[in-house]
Structures are given as C-alpha cells and as structure tokens.
Scaffold this motif. Structure first.
Motif, PDB file in Angstrom:
ATOM      1  N   GLN A 217      12.141  52.441 -12.658  1.00 27.23           N
ATOM      2  CA  GLN A 217      12.084  52.947 -11.292  1.00 27.23           C
ATOM      3  C   GLN A 217      10.934  52.325 -10.520  1.00 27.23           C
ATOM      4  O   GLN A 217      11.090  51.926  -9.355  1.00 27.23           O
ATOM      5  CB  GLN A 217      11.939  54.474 -11.312  1.00 27.23           C
ATOM      6  N   THR A 218       9.780  52.218 -11.202  1.00 25.13           N
ATOM      7  CA  THR A 218       8.627  51.596 -10.541  1.00 25.13           C
ATOM      8  C   THR A 218       8.914  50.138 -10.208  1.00 25.13           C
ATOM      9  O   THR A 218       8.607  49.662  -9.100  1.00 25.13           O
ATOM     10  CB  THR A 218       7.388  51.691 -11.446  1.00 25.13           C
ATOM     11  N   LEU A 219       9.520  49.434 -11.178  1.00 27.11           N
ATOM     12  CA  LEU A 219       9.857  48.035 -10.920  1.00 27.11           C
ATOM     13  C   LEU A 219      10.886  47.915  -9.801  1.00 27.11           C
ATOM     14  O   LEU A 219      10.813  46.991  -8.980  1.00 27.11           O
ATOM     15  CB  LEU A 219      10.390  47.391 -12.210  1.00 27.11           C
ATOM     16  N   GLY A 220      11.864  48.865  -9.791  1.00 24.70           N
ATOM     17  CA  GLY A 220      12.847  48.838  -8.715  1.00 24.70           C
ATOM     18  C   GLY A 220      12.196  49.027  -7.352  1.00 24.70           C
ATOM     19  O   GLY A 220      12.543  48.330  -6.388  1.00 24.70           O
ATOM     20  N   GLN A 221      11.228  49.969  -7.280  1.00 23.60           N
ATOM     21  CA  GLN A 221      10.521  50.176  -6.019  1.00 23.60           C
ATOM     22  C   GLN A 221       9.719  48.951  -5.637  1.00 23.60           C
ATOM     23  O   GLN A 221       9.677  48.559  -4.459  1.00 23.60           O
ATOM     24  CB  GLN A 221       9.606  51.393  -6.136  1.00 23.60           C
ATOM     25  N   ARG A 222       9.084  48.320  -6.631  1.00 26.62           N
ATOM     26  CA  ARG A 222       8.314  47.108  -6.328  1.00 26.62           C
ATOM     27  C   ARG A 222       9.231  45.988  -5.862  1.00 26.62           C
ATOM     28  O   ARG A 222       8.875  45.216  -4.964  1.00 26.62           O
ATOM     29  CB  ARG A 222       7.533  46.670  -7.564  1.00 26.62           C
ATOM     30  N   ILE A 223      10.405  45.901  -6.480  1.00 28.81           N
ATOM     31  CA  ILE A 223      11.351  44.863  -6.061  1.00 28.81           C
ATOM     32  C   ILE A 223      11.790  45.095  -4.624  1.00 28.81           C
ATOM     33  O   ILE A 223      11.862  44.150  -3.817  1.00 28.81           O
ATOM     34  CB  ILE A 223      12.560  44.833  -7.019  1.00 28.81           C
ATOM     35  N   GLU A 224      12.094  46.371  -4.299  1.00 27.25           N
ATOM     36  CA  GLU A 224      12.507  46.669  -2.926  1.00 27.25           C
ATOM     37  C   GLU A 224      11.381  46.373  -1.944  1.00 27.25           C
ATOM     38  O   GLU A 224      11.616  45.825  -0.854  1.00 27.25           O
ATOM     39  CB  GLU A 224      12.919  48.140  -2.809  1.00 27.25           C
ATOM     40  N   THR A 226       8.971  44.204  -2.420  1.00 27.29           N
ATOM     41  CA  THR A 226       8.839  42.751  -2.345  1.00 27.29           C
ATOM     42  C   THR A 226       9.926  42.149  -1.463  1.00 27.29           C
ATOM     43  O   THR A 226       9.668  41.234  -0.668  1.00 27.29           O
ATOM     44  CB  THR A 226       8.917  42.146  -3.760  1.00 27.29           C
ATOM     45  N   LYS A 227      11.158  42.678  -1.595  1.00 27.66           N
ATOM     46  CA  LYS A 227      12.240  42.193  -0.741  1.00 27.66           C
ATOM     47  C   LYS A 227      11.928  42.438   0.734  1.00 27.66           C
ATOM     48  O   LYS A 227      12.139  41.560   1.585  1.00 27.66           O
ATOM     49  CB  LYS A 227      13.552  42.881  -1.119  1.00 27.66           C
ATOM     50  N   ALA A 228      11.437  43.662   1.018  1.00 24.62           N
ATOM     51  CA  ALA A 228      11.097  43.976   2.410  1.00 24.62           C
ATOM     52  C   ALA A 228       9.995  43.064   2.932  1.00 24.62           C
ATOM     53  O   ALA A 228      10.055  42.581   4.072  1.00 24.62           O
ATOM     54  CB  ALA A 228      10.671  45.447   2.518  1.00 24.62           C
ATOM     55  N   ASN A 229       8.990  42.809   2.058  1.00 26.99           N
ATOM     56  CA  ASN A 229       7.911  41.907   2.472  1.00 26.99           C
ATOM     57  C   ASN A 229       8.430  40.496   2.697  1.00 26.99           C
ATOM     58  O   ASN A 229       8.005  39.802   3.637  1.00 26.99           O
ATOM     59  CB  ASN A 229       6.800  41.904   1.428  1.00 26.99           C
TER      60      ASN A 229
END
Length: 455
Positions: A217-224, A226-229
């Motif tokens: 979940q943490t990695l998923g949030q970081r991926i999202e 990162t995608k937004a950034n």
C-alpha cells in the motif's frame, strides 16, 4: 496399572500420534505452497520424527504388528536433530553451517550404531546423554537467537522444547533402563511442543503478510505520488516549451515590425520632414502612426503582469513629445502587486486605453502637466489596481455627445479586460482617466470585443 487405565493410556498415545501426523501433513502442504518458509519444512520433518518415535514406543509396549523394524534408540537421533533444527529456525538463531553439518553427521552415526548395538546398555546411556547435550544446544540457541519473534514467545518456546526433550528422556529411561510400562509423556509433549510451534509459525507468517500488504500500500501510494509528480513535471516542461516558443515568435514579430513597417514609417517621416511646412499634417500623422506602432511593439514585451512596467513604457514613448508640447510629467506610481492574467493581448488593451488618454491631453486639453498614478484600491469589496492619468487642462463637458469613437473604444477595451473605466472632467478643471484592474479576473472574459475596437 488397571486394564481400563492402560487402555485409556494407549488411546491417548494413539490420538497424540495421529495429531502429530496431522501437524506434519499440514506443515508439508503449507511448505509446498510457500517454499521459501524453511521453518515449515523443519516442522514437517519434526512431526514425522515424533510420530515414528511414538509409534515405535507404542509397539514396544504392546508388541503389536505395526511396530517398525528399528528400535526406539535409533529413532531418537532424527527426533533430536529435527527438533533442534526447528527450534533454531523458530528463534532465528544464527548457526554456522559447519555446526549444522556436524550435528547431522553425529545424529546419523549414532542412529546407525544403534542398529547392531541396540541391546547394549552403553547405547541407552548414550541416548540419554545425547538428550542432555541437546538441552545444552537448545540453551545455546536461545543465546544466539535473533529478534524474529517476541521475547515472551521465545521464552515459551525454549521452555516447551526443554520440557519436551526432558519428557523424551524420561520415557526412554522408563522404557529401557527401568523397563516400566507407565504413562508415556513424549506423545503429549510432542503435541504441545509442535502445536505451539505451528501457532508461532502461523502468527509469524500472518504478520509478514500484513507487513507486506502495508508495504504494498505504501509503495502504491508512492507510485501514485511519483506519477502525479511526473505528470506535473511534464506539464511544467510542456508549459515551458510553449512559453519558449511564444517568446521566440514574439521576438520574430517584433523584429519584423521594427525592420519592416517601422523602417518604412521612419523613412516616410524623414521624407515628409524634408518637404517642408506643406507636409506638416503628414508629418504629424506619420509620427502618430510610428508611436502607435512602438506602443504595439512594447505590448509584445513580456511584462510578467507588472502594470508599472506598462506605464513606464508609455511614459518613455510619449515623454519627448509631451515636452515638445510643453507638458511636464508627474510620476506617482506606487509599488503594486503583479496581475497574473495580464498577458500580451491584455497589455495592449491597457496601453491603448491609456494612449488614447495621453493623445487627448496632447491634442485638446492645453494642459501643462500630466500625472501618472497607480496604487492598490478596492472596488465593491474586490481588490485591484487603480491606474489614473490626469491633466490640468481645460477639460470638457462629460455629458456632451462624444465626437468620434475614441471614448467608446476605451470602454469596450475595459469591458473586455473585466476592468472598470471612469472618465472625470469639468470645464476648466482638467480631465482624469481612471482604469481599475482586478487582481483576479473572472473566467469567461472575451478579448474579441477589444480586438474589434482595435479595428
């Protein structure tokens, strides 16, 4: 012991052995699903070893046909080896590979020696001694344990394993040295020991799965994030590319206007001035056209929303002509915030409104002073900038019908900007043109009306 008590003991022995077999089967199936969990393999091997040890003990007591073709001393060493391996794996003891190999070879050798010499008293004593050594090794495991499980569970495991090995030693002593036929403790100790081990393993696996899920979940949030950034960075990069392209195009247009139309007007003005007084009207018209062109070029310069820069540009273009006309310039422009919405088309509208006011002062007012003002001001509670150009000329009747389209064009440009325009004048008291520009412009405004006024 009474026959009833003996039958109940045998039944309990069988049930405990069956339970161990079930534990071993569950551990085997679990290990096949999770091959990386070595502790499950150790639990399966330990369950099998305990089950065989208990079956052989039951066969020795009853002389039943399901007894194994080996003696109980030989089965003791695989039980000790697998039990110690399970304990080490559970408490996370870091063991040298050489020690593990030495223990395996030692148990294999002792088990093999128990076949031809199982009737000797020395082999029975060796079995009991091996149990004692196993208890010492278990204590060594406890001191080398890593923080893989909680301290209470680790302490409970060490105590249970010590009691379990002690129960095996007691049964071996009672069944071999004393040749007793009392209650056997090893089957029940094995069920408690391996059952608690299975509970600890299951809890450890579930904790790891939960931690892995939280990590996912943490990695998923970081991926999202990162995608937004990345999307924001890509949008910013695209905006910079567009801004750079606009800047290049603006520079090209400015260069073309300066070198083309501007040069033609300068040449025509020079030619008209050489022809003398008869061309005075043409000279004035050409000078006005050249000034208009320069104002239009100035509007293409990036002002970054700075209204003071626009006023300074207008002053720079008109101050020489104002001086020739005997009109002094008074500068009262304050430090005001920038307008985010003030792009090149909007800047041109502002300049055209103010240019019309300056032109009227030069042509009709007979003024001796022209004042440029700019400051923050509220209009109906909305913040904005109040830009004012005022002269001390003769003024005019504001209620008289307008001649020409100048005033109407100014109003249309102001409406296109979302601004407010007021023209104040009285006979003999001068004229003031007041343009209020909002800090935040409402959406949906259209500059086409102002562009129509340009035509």
């Amino acid at each position: 012991m009474s026959p009833v008590a003996e039958d109940l003991g045998q039944l309990g022995h069988l049930l405990a052995t069956d339970t161990l077999a079930v534990i071993a089967a569950i551990a085997l199936m679990s290990w096949l699903l999770r091959r990386r969990e070595n502790v499950l393999a150790w639990l399966c091997c330990a369950g099998v070893a305990w089950c065989l040890f208990n079956l052989e003990g039951l066969a020795e007591i009853e002389a039943r046909p399901f007894g194994l073709p080996v003696n109980r001393i030989a089965l003791l060493y695989p039980l000790l080896f697998t039990t110690l391996g399970l304990a080490a794996s559970l408490v996370g003891a870091s063991l040298p590979r050489g020690l593990v190999v030495a223990m395996a070879l030692g148990c294999l050798g002792l088990g093999a020696a128990a076949f031809p010499f199982h009737g000797l008293e020395i082999m029975r004593i060796a079995g009991l001694a091996t149990i004692g050594v196993s208890l010492l090794i278990l204590g060594f495991f406890a001191t080398r344990a890593e923080a893989q499980i909680g301290a209470p569970e680790k302490l409970a495991l060490v105590i249970l394993y010590a009691l379990g090995l002690g129960a095996v030693g007691f049964d071996l002593y009672a069944g071999t040295i004393r040749s007793g036929h009392g209650t056997r403790l090893a089957p029940y100790a094995g069920v408690v020991l391996l059952g608690f081990s299975g509970f600890v393993i299951l809890r450890h696996i579930l904790a790891n799965a939960e931690a892995r899920e939280r990590l996912n979940q943490t990695l998923g949030q970081r991926i999202e994030t990162t995608k937004a950034n990345l999307l924001a960075s890509e949008s910013a990069r695209h905006a910079l590319e567009i801004a750079h392209a606009v800047k290049l195009e603006r520079e090209r247009l400015m260069r073309e206007i300066h070198d083309g139309i501007g040069s033609s007007l300068v040449a025509a003005l020079a030619s008209a001035e050489r022809q003398g007084k008869e061309s005075t009207t043409a000279v004035v018209a050409l000078k006005g056209a050249l000034t208009d062109l320069r104002v239009a070029v100035d509007s293409l310069e990036p002002v970054e929303g700075n209204v003071a820069t626009l006023l300074a540009s207008l002053r720079y273009r008109y101050e020489p002509e104002l001086r020739k006309s005997g009109i002094a310039v008074k500068w009262m422009v304050e430090d005001v915030p920038e307008l985010d919405w003030l792009d090149a088309p909007s800047a041109l509208h502002v300049l055209r409104i103010l240019q019309e006011s300056v032109s009227n002062t030069m042509g009709h007012s007979k003024a001796t002073q022209l004042t440029f003002k700019c400051k923050m001001a509220l209009l109906q509670g909305r913040p904005g900038l109040r830009v004012e150009i005022a002269d001390n000329g003769s003024g005019f009747d504001i209620n008289a019908p307008a001649i020409g389209r100048g005033r109407r064009n100014m109003v249309q440009r102001a409406e296109a900007l979302g601004a407010t325009l007021d023209i104040l004048s009285k006979q003999g008291e001068g004229t003031a043109t007041i343009l209020w520009l909002p800090l935040v412009r409402r959406h949906g405004l259209n500059l086409e009306e102002g562009q129509a006024a340009e035509q």
